[in-house]
Enzyme design. Structure first.
Site, short mmCIF file in Angstrom:
data_model
loop_
_atom_site.label_atom_id
_atom_site.label_comp_id
_atom_site.label_asym_id
_atom_site.label_seq_id
_atom_site.Cartn_x
_atom_site.Cartn_y
_atom_site.Cartn_z
N ASP A 117 30.18 46.21 -72.53
CA ASP A 117 29.47 47.34 -71.95
C ASP A 117 28.18 47.49 -72.74
O ASP A 117 28.20 47.87 -73.92
CB ASP A 117 30.33 48.60 -72.04
CG ASP A 117 29.64 49.80 -71.39
OD1 ASP A 117 28.40 49.78 -71.24
OD2 ASP A 117 30.34 50.77 -71.06
N TYR A 154 16.80 57.04 -63.89
CA TYR A 154 16.46 55.63 -63.73
C TYR A 154 14.99 55.39 -64.09
O TYR A 154 14.66 54.47 -64.85
CB TYR A 154 16.74 55.20 -62.29
CG TYR A 154 16.58 53.72 -62.01
CD1 TYR A 154 17.57 52.82 -62.39
CD2 TYR A 154 15.45 53.24 -61.37
CE1 TYR A 154 17.42 51.46 -62.13
CE2 TYR A 154 15.29 51.89 -61.09
CZ TYR A 154 16.29 51.00 -61.47
OH TYR A 154 16.14 49.65 -61.22
N ALA A 196 13.05 57.26 -65.92
CA ALA A 196 12.84 57.49 -67.36
C ALA A 196 13.29 56.26 -68.15
O ALA A 196 12.61 55.81 -69.08
CB ALA A 196 13.63 58.73 -67.80
P1 NAP Z 1 23.58 44.42 -59.47
O1 NAP Z 1 23.67 43.39 -58.42
O2 NAP Z 1 24.34 45.67 -59.37
O3 NAP Z 1 23.90 43.72 -60.87
C1 NAP Z 1 23.87 44.47 -62.06
C2 NAP Z 1 24.50 43.68 -63.18
O4 NAP Z 1 24.46 44.49 -64.36
C3 NAP Z 1 25.95 43.33 -62.91
O5 NAP Z 1 26.26 42.06 -63.45
C4 NAP Z 1 26.69 44.43 -63.64
O6 NAP Z 1 27.99 44.00 -63.96
C5 NAP Z 1 25.80 44.59 -64.87
N1 NAP Z 1 26.01 45.87 -65.54
C6 NAP Z 1 25.92 47.11 -65.02
N2 NAP Z 1 26.26 48.03 -65.93
C7 NAP Z 1 26.59 47.34 -67.06
C8 NAP Z 1 27.05 47.72 -68.33
N3 NAP Z 1 27.27 49.00 -68.66
N4 NAP Z 1 27.30 46.74 -69.25
C9 NAP Z 1 27.11 45.45 -68.93
N5 NAP Z 1 26.68 45.03 -67.74
C10 NAP Z 1 26.43 45.97 -66.81
O7 NAP Z 1 22.06 44.87 -59.67
P2 NAP Z 1 20.67 44.07 -59.54
O8 NAP Z 1 19.99 44.60 -58.36
O9 NAP Z 1 20.85 42.61 -59.72
O10 NAP Z 1 19.94 44.69 -60.83
C11 NAP Z 1 19.66 43.93 -61.99
C12 NAP Z 1 18.54 44.62 -62.76
O11 NAP Z 1 17.40 44.69 -61.89
C13 NAP Z 1 18.86 46.07 -63.14
O12 NAP Z 1 18.36 46.32 -64.44
C14 NAP Z 1 18.11 46.88 -62.12
O13 NAP Z 1 17.75 48.15 -62.60
C15 NAP Z 1 16.91 46.00 -61.87
N6 NAP Z 1 16.24 46.26 -60.59
C16 NAP Z 1 16.93 46.17 -59.41
C17 NAP Z 1 16.27 46.45 -58.22
C18 NAP Z 1 16.96 46.40 -56.88
O14 NAP Z 1 16.35 46.82 -55.88
N7 NAP Z 1 18.18 45.91 -56.77
C19 NAP Z 1 14.92 46.79 -58.24
C20 NAP Z 1 14.25 46.85 -59.45
C21 NAP Z 1 14.93 46.58 -60.63
P3 NAP Z 1 29.23 44.99 -64.22
O15 NAP Z 1 29.12 46.13 -63.25
O16 NAP Z 1 30.38 44.09 -64.01
O17 NAP Z 1 29.11 45.42 -65.65
#
Ligand code: NAP
Length: 257
Positions: free
Chosen positions: A62, A154, A156
């Site tokens: 985590d 988010y 912030a």
């Molecule tokens: P996602 O598909 O939900 O993947 C998020 C990943 O982070 C998963 O592997 C999740 O695995 C892991 N994670 C979440 N909480 C965690 C924790 N406490 N400890 C360890 N791992 C954790 O999301 P995504 O869209 O690929 O997002 C990836 C990054 O891109 C994030 O930082 C997000 O803010 C950023 N982002 C996303 C978007 C969008 O539109 N999707 C846009 C801009 C930026 P577990 O839940 O198994 O831990």
């Protein structure tokens, strides 16, 4: 580009952007440690990476817990021998009106999205600096540069990540270590699907309409893909990107210009 001989840790590597980034690094020849909380997902990604011919390990942690992050890097170093590349991809994105954002939401978002990036980066900078080569890429967001309703915690956290990125980049400037952020707009991932489902549940709007509104937020009238974000992550990890540091590069179809 080859990253053969490089050793990478990718947080949030179980799915979405982190998964594709881990696999792109593996395709370029880097050994990878893939970390998140869901064992089955990180195990599957590590299997996919191994099938590309590199060494790979799945690790659960985590990222919001300092002691988990310490243990994660001890295990990663034990397996990889050291860490040359860190991709901070783990993140969560609950939404709420500002005044209804709970303490729990605030603390959990700041813990994972901001403290997690700090804990992980603090782990690797000394060894990268000593070795004279390193790459840190933070997956931030255009929400790190601009405000939007309902994402107080988010936004912030992502603004904070851009601050950390600049400070680490300046401290590492003479050490062969670059620290950058990528700032996606809406990406086709589970995180966005969950966000859409939440809007549907709260407002009764049709999912297709909510999705269309997100797409239309971009001048390109589409979401970007994890592959597009991972391509930029990979580029920043290469030798040819050594002059790029302290930057926050958008992958958002021109949403924030
Ligand atoms: P996602 O598909 O939900 O993947 C998020 C990943 O982070 C998963 O592997 C999740 O695995 C892991 N994670 C979440 N909480 C965690 C924790 N406490 N400890 C360890 N791992 C954790 O999301 P995504 O869209 O690929 O997002 C990836 C990054 O891109 C994030 O930082 C997000 O803010 C950023 N982002 C996303 C978007 C969008 O539109 N999707 C846009 C801009 C930026 P577990 O839940 O198994 O831990």
């Amino acid at each position: 580009m080859t990253l053969r001989g490089r050793r990478a840790v990718v947080t949030g590597g179980g799915r979405g952007i982190g998964r594709v980034a881990a696999l792109e690094l593996a395709r370029a020849g880097a050994d990878v440690a893939v970390a998140a909380r869901t064992r089955a997902e990180v195990a599957a990604v590590a299997d996919e990476a191994r099938a590309l011919g590199v060494r790979a390990i799945a690790l659960t942690a985590d990222l919001g817990r300092a002691e988990d992050v310490k243990a994660l890097f001890a295990e990663a170093r034990g397996f990889l021998g050291g860490v040359d590349i860190l991709v901070n991809g783990a993140g969560i994105a609950p939404t709420a009106p500002f005044a209804r954002t709970t303490d729990e939401q605030w603390h959990s978002v700041l813990a994972v999205n901001l403290s997690g990036v700090f804990f992980a980066t603090r782990e690797v900078l000394p060894e990268m600096s000593e070795r004279g080569w390193g790459r840190v890429v933070n997956v931030a967001s255009i929400a790190g540069k601009t405000g939007m309703p309902y994402i107080a915690a988010y936004a912030a956290s992502k603004h904070g990540v851009l601050g950390l990125t600049k400070v680490a980049a300046l401290e590492m400037a003479l050490r062969g270590v670059t620290v950058n952020a990528v700032c996606p707009g809406y990406v086709e991932t589970a995180m966005t699907d969950t966000g859409i489902a939440n809007v549907v549940a709260k407002t009764g709007q049709k999912a297709a309409d909510v999705r269309r509104r997100l797409e239309e937020a971009s001048p390109q009238k589409r979401m970007v893909t994890s592959e597009e974000v991972a391509a930029l992550v990979l580029f920043l990890c290469g030798d040819q990107a050594r002059g790029i540091t302290g930057q926050a590069l958008n992958v958002d179809g021109g949403t924030v210009v």
